[in-house]
Design an enzyme around this catalytic site. Structure first.
Site, mmCIF file in Angstrom:
data_model
loop_
_atom_site.group_PDB
_atom_site.id
_atom_site.type_symbol
_atom_site.label_atom_id
_atom_site.label_comp_id
_atom_site.label_asym_id
_atom_site.label_seq_id
_atom_site.Cartn_x
_atom_site.Cartn_y
_atom_site.Cartn_z
ATOM 1 N N SER A 123 -1.544 -0.912 -6.933
ATOM 2 C CA SER A 123 -0.300 -1.550 -7.028
ATOM 3 C C SER A 123 0.221 -1.905 -8.419
ATOM 4 O O SER A 123 -0.461 -2.449 -9.123
ATOM 5 C CB SER A 123 -0.483 -3.220 -6.131
ATOM 6 O OG SER A 123 -0.556 -2.903 -4.959
ATOM 7 N N HIS A 148 4.406 1.268 -5.198
ATOM 8 C CA HIS A 148 3.701 2.488 -5.053
ATOM 9 C C HIS A 148 4.928 3.700 -4.809
ATOM 10 O O HIS A 148 5.696 3.339 -3.828
ATOM 11 C CB HIS A 148 2.885 2.513 -3.522
ATOM 12 C CG HIS A 148 1.532 1.614 -3.871
ATOM 13 N ND1 HIS A 148 0.434 1.934 -4.292
ATOM 14 C CD2 HIS A 148 1.372 0.379 -3.612
ATOM 15 C CE1 HIS A 148 -0.432 1.064 -4.233
ATOM 16 N NE2 HIS A 148 0.062 0.155 -3.822
ATOM 17 N N HIS A 169 -2.726 2.545 2.587
ATOM 18 C CA HIS A 169 -3.556 1.488 2.890
ATOM 19 C C HIS A 169 -3.623 1.379 4.561
ATOM 20 O O HIS A 169 -2.562 1.574 5.295
ATOM 21 C CB HIS A 169 -2.982 0.208 2.419
ATOM 22 C CG HIS A 169 -2.477 -0.145 1.001
ATOM 23 N ND1 HIS A 169 -1.372 0.646 0.658
ATOM 24 C CD2 HIS A 169 -3.304 -0.516 0.058
ATOM 25 C CE1 HIS A 169 -1.217 0.365 -0.789
ATOM 26 N NE2 HIS A 169 -2.328 -0.374 -1.054
ATOM 27 N N TYR A 217 -3.753 -1.313 6.423
ATOM 28 C CA TYR A 217 -2.817 -2.454 6.796
ATOM 29 C C TYR A 217 -1.490 -1.859 7.112
ATOM 30 O O TYR A 217 -0.647 -2.187 7.865
ATOM 31 C CB TYR A 217 -2.740 -3.563 5.929
ATOM 32 C CG TYR A 217 -2.196 -3.273 4.460
ATOM 33 C CD1 TYR A 217 -0.783 -3.266 4.355
ATOM 34 C CD2 TYR A 217 -2.738 -3.394 3.306
ATOM 35 C CE1 TYR A 217 -0.066 -2.899 3.098
ATOM 36 C CE2 TYR A 217 -2.263 -3.202 1.953
ATOM 37 C CZ TYR A 217 -0.789 -2.949 1.994
ATOM 38 O OH TYR A 217 -0.262 -2.758 0.862
ATOM 39 N N GLU A 218 -1.039 -0.532 6.495
ATOM 40 C CA GLU A 218 0.428 0.127 6.837
ATOM 41 C C GLU A 218 0.083 1.004 8.124
ATOM 42 O O GLU A 218 0.873 1.303 8.573
ATOM 43 C CB GLU A 218 0.291 1.050 5.856
ATOM 44 C CG GLU A 218 0.909 0.480 4.458
ATOM 45 C CD GLU A 218 1.065 1.611 3.317
ATOM 46 O OE1 GLU A 218 2.286 2.169 3.149
ATOM 47 O OE2 GLU A 218 0.003 2.048 2.760
ATOM 48 N N ALA A 245 -5.200 -3.504 -7.494
ATOM 49 C CA ALA A 245 -5.065 -5.085 -7.858
ATOM 50 C C ALA A 245 -5.964 -5.755 -6.977
ATOM 51 O O ALA A 245 -5.767 -5.441 -5.554
ATOM 52 C CB ALA A 245 -3.501 -5.283 -7.677
ATOM 53 N N MET A 293 -7.531 -4.837 -0.678
ATOM 54 C CA MET A 293 -6.942 -4.262 0.516
ATOM 55 C C MET A 293 -7.240 -2.681 0.282
ATOM 56 O O MET A 293 -6.597 -2.051 1.314
ATOM 57 C CB MET A 293 -5.667 -4.686 0.971
ATOM 58 C CG MET A 293 -5.457 -6.289 1.070
ATOM 59 S SD MET A 293 -3.828 -6.810 1.752
ATOM 60 C CE MET A 293 -4.046 -8.592 1.105
ATOM 61 N N SER A 294 -8.145 -2.368 -0.672
ATOM 62 C CA SER A 294 -8.220 -0.686 -0.535
ATOM 63 C C SER A 294 -9.442 -0.356 -1.339
ATOM 64 O O SER A 294 -10.433 -1.128 -1.081
ATOM 65 C CB SER A 294 -7.005 -0.518 -1.716
ATOM 66 O OG SER A 294 -7.121 -0.987 -2.864
ATOM 67 N N ASN A 315 -4.746 -12.194 -9.514
ATOM 68 C CA ASN A 315 -4.541 -13.746 -9.177
ATOM 69 C C ASN A 315 -5.764 -14.350 -8.829
ATOM 70 O O ASN A 315 -6.948 -13.644 -8.435
ATOM 71 C CB ASN A 315 -3.479 -13.791 -7.959
ATOM 72 C CG ASN A 315 -4.050 -12.831 -6.813
ATOM 73 O OD1 ASN A 315 -4.011 -11.750 -6.782
ATOM 74 N ND2 ASN A 315 -4.845 -13.587 -5.880
ATOM 75 N N HIS A 319 2.877 -11.475 -3.002
ATOM 76 C CA HIS A 319 3.021 -10.255 -3.652
ATOM 77 C C HIS A 319 3.596 -9.929 -5.040
ATOM 78 O O HIS A 319 3.017 -9.353 -5.853
ATOM 79 C CB HIS A 319 3.592 -9.348 -2.581
ATOM 80 C CG HIS A 319 3.385 -7.744 -2.954
ATOM 81 N ND1 HIS A 319 1.857 -7.126 -3.062
ATOM 82 C CD2 HIS A 319 4.101 -6.713 -3.238
ATOM 83 C CE1 HIS A 319 2.157 -5.910 -3.475
ATOM 84 N NE2 HIS A 319 3.409 -5.548 -3.376
HETATM 85 N N1 HPA Z 1 -6.497 -10.870 -1.705
HETATM 86 C C1 HPA Z 1 -6.411 -9.552 -0.894
HETATM 87 N N2 HPA Z 1 -5.786 -8.462 -1.723
HETATM 88 C C2 HPA Z 1 -5.213 -8.820 -2.931
HETATM 89 C C3 HPA Z 1 -5.207 -10.005 -3.479
HETATM 90 C C4 HPA Z 1 -5.961 -11.125 -2.846
HETATM 91 O O1 HPA Z 1 -6.066 -12.503 -3.548
HETATM 92 N N3 HPA Z 1 -4.496 -9.863 -4.712
HETATM 93 C C5 HPA Z 1 -3.966 -8.637 -4.796
HETATM 94 N N4 HPA Z 1 -4.563 -8.018 -3.833
#
Ligand code: HPA
Length: 273
Positions: free
Chosen positions: A30, A61, A83, A85-86, A113, A211-212, A235, A247
């Protein structure tokens, strides 16, 4: 499961468009896709043109393979990844890694990320992935195994290649890039974690969560491709700070560090075999 025949069909299509033999693969996470813009003499192939490739709808993306030269090496870069989750199966998520193997990729740099679980980390820092936790309860290798692609029960004790990790660390120190080394936990998403889940994830031994990456790293290991995983800590994970996660924040921080990130990855590629 995609068959060897399908993998070869995708390979043949890509191969018909290029006249080089990339040995280094890149999966750009990302907000980190602009590294691909530095690839010289690029051949750009949209995912929709490639047999059996999916499309990602995730924001930040693109949907392109960029193949060319980066710091004197021939590379194949995924600008945009799929991903779980998609809604894609893990087989779809990891199909490009199978195709990279067919193309001749020997080393794969996977980027993402992610959120910092370790409270000593700071947003904007990069992390070399030392190991991972699969918290999703699924595995991209579930299903019939084709022994031509890899062994039934792969060893995961060295997913993130020790030599590549050391190379990355040496380069970060030399370039004065704030760097951490830690364990990445894979969370399915698309929800961010709850504060209680982050406490659990930290207790289980993870330093970062995202998530990847883990599905692709597992398939690369199955295919005997060496993996280097680099996370951008965008973050602090849920519950660490008072503010909610968004996001937009993830993309904003990834954008802030993308120049440094690019510099770092290019310096690594420069020194890779
Ligand atoms: N959690 C999960 N996936 C993420 C995060 C997070 O805090 N930040 C960026 N992708």
């Amino acid at each position: 499961m995609h068959s060897l025949k399908q993998i070869n069909e995708a390979f043949e299509y890509i191969n018909s468009r290029i006249n080089i033999h990339p040995t280094i693969g890149l999966i750009l996470g990302s907000g980190l896709g602009n590294l691909a813009d530095d690839i010289l003499n690029p051949t750009i192939i949209r995912y929709q043109e490639i047999p059996y490739f999916a499309q990602t709808h995730a924001i930040g993306h693109a949907n392109e393979l960029v193949i060319g030269e980066l710091n004197g090496k021939f590379v194949i870069a995924m600008k945009g990844r799929f991903h779980y989750y998609e809604g894609y199966t893990l087989d779809e998520v990891t199909f490009p890694v199978r195709v990279m193997k067919a193309i001749g990729v020997k080393q794969l740099i996977i980027t993402n990320a992610c959120g910092a679980v370790n409270t000593n980390y700071k947003p904007g820092e990069l992390m070399i992935i030392n190991d991972h936790l699969n918290l999703v309860g699924n595995n991209p290798l579930i299903g019939k195994n084709d022994n031509l692609l890899g062994t039934r029960f792969p060893d995961l004790s060295n997913v993130y290649d020790i030599k590549l990790r050391k190379l990355a660390l040496d380069i970060a120190l030399k370039l004065n890039i704030p760097i951490q080394q830690g364990v990445y936990a894979w969370w399915s998403g698309p929800t961010y974690e709850t504060p209680a889940e982050i406490k659990m994830i930290r207790t289980l031994g993870a330093d970062a969560v995202g998530m990847s990456t883990v599905p692709e790293a597992i398939i690369a290991t199955h295919a005997k491709i060496k993996v280097l995983g680099i996370s951008c800590l965008t973050n602090m994970a849920s519950g660490i700070l008072a503010q909610p996660l968004s996001h937009d924040e993830v993309i904003e921080v990834a954008n802030q560090v993308k120049h440094q990130f690019k510099h770092f990855i290019k310096a690594i590629i420069d020194q890779m075999d």
